[in-house]
Design an enzyme around this catalytic site. Structure first.
Site, short mmCIF file in Angstrom:
data_model
loop_
_atom_site.label_atom_id
_atom_site.label_comp_id
_atom_site.label_asym_id
_atom_site.label_seq_id
_atom_site.Cartn_x
_atom_site.Cartn_y
_atom_site.Cartn_z
N PRO A 238 0.79 -1.23 0.00
CA PRO A 238 0.00 0.00 0.00
C PRO A 238 0.82 1.28 0.00
O PRO A 238 1.86 1.37 0.67
CB PRO A 238 -0.82 -0.10 1.29
CG PRO A 238 -0.13 -1.12 2.12
CD PRO A 238 0.51 -2.07 1.16
N ASN B 167 7.99 -5.61 -0.89
CA ASN B 167 7.95 -4.49 0.05
C ASN B 167 6.50 -4.43 0.52
O ASN B 167 5.63 -3.87 -0.17
CB ASN B 167 8.35 -3.18 -0.63
CG ASN B 167 8.36 -2.02 0.35
OD1 ASN B 167 7.83 -2.13 1.46
ND2 ASN B 167 8.95 -0.91 -0.06
N GLU C 157 12.56 -9.44 1.74
CA GLU C 157 11.79 -8.27 2.20
C GLU C 157 12.62 -7.01 1.92
O GLU C 157 13.80 -6.98 2.27
CB GLU C 157 11.57 -8.43 3.71
CG GLU C 157 10.97 -7.23 4.41
CD GLU C 157 11.02 -7.38 5.95
OE1 GLU C 157 11.60 -8.38 6.47
OE2 GLU C 157 10.48 -6.48 6.62
#
Ligand code: DQA
Length: 149
Positions: A9, A73, A97
């Site tokens: 997001p 991410n 990550e």
């Protein structure tokens, strides 16, 4: 090697969003940058960005059998989402990550990462270069596991 690069997001707002933290380049700039680096490393890439947790779970599940690794991410879902952790565990694909900013020096709530339990590495604070480093980590991981076969 085929790698799926997933962004969570608000990363579609790169360039507009808090430029003092995330820089002035856009999400499209990020995609082009990674594509160029991946091509030079002979890696093929797929990209996905969503602001919705369930969509991110779906795309991780969908990567099973189609990709050799994932770079994610998870953005704010890093700090909240057991569902993303479980999805990465479920598909069993090597996953890295990435965070554009150095989360370790930011607010307390950013110190928690659920997904970290399931990843082969975390790269934070290196801006867009972190994604390229993640590709190299996946390549090294693949070469390492081939040697052990
Ligand atoms: C981020 C760091 C997260 O804490 C934040 O919620 C983001 C972006 C980063 O790339 O630095 O949205 O993952």
């Amino acid at each position: 090697m085929k790698i799926l690069i997933i962004n969570g997001p608000n990363l579609n707002m790169l360039g507009i969003r808090e430029p003092e933290i995330y820089g002035r380049k856009t999400y499209q700039d990020l995609v082009h940058y990674i594509e160029g680096a991946a091509e030079a490393l002979d890696v093929s890439t797929g990209f996905y960005q969503s602001n919705h947790e369930g969509d991110l779970v779906d795309v991780i599940q969908d990567a099973y059998g189609k990709y050799d690794g994932i770079i994610i991410n998870p953005a704010a879902y890093t700090h909240t989402s057991v569902a993303l952790l479980d999805a990465v565990k479920a598909v069993g694909l090597p996953t890295v990550e990435v965070h554009i900013s150095d989360v370790s020096t930011r607010e307390e709530f950013r110190q928690v990462s659920y997904i970290r339990q399931a990843v082969i590495g975390t790269i934070a604070g290196k801006g867009f270069d972190g994604y390229v480093e993640a590709i190299k980590l996946l390549l090294a991981h693949e070469n390492g596991s081939e040697e052990h076969q």
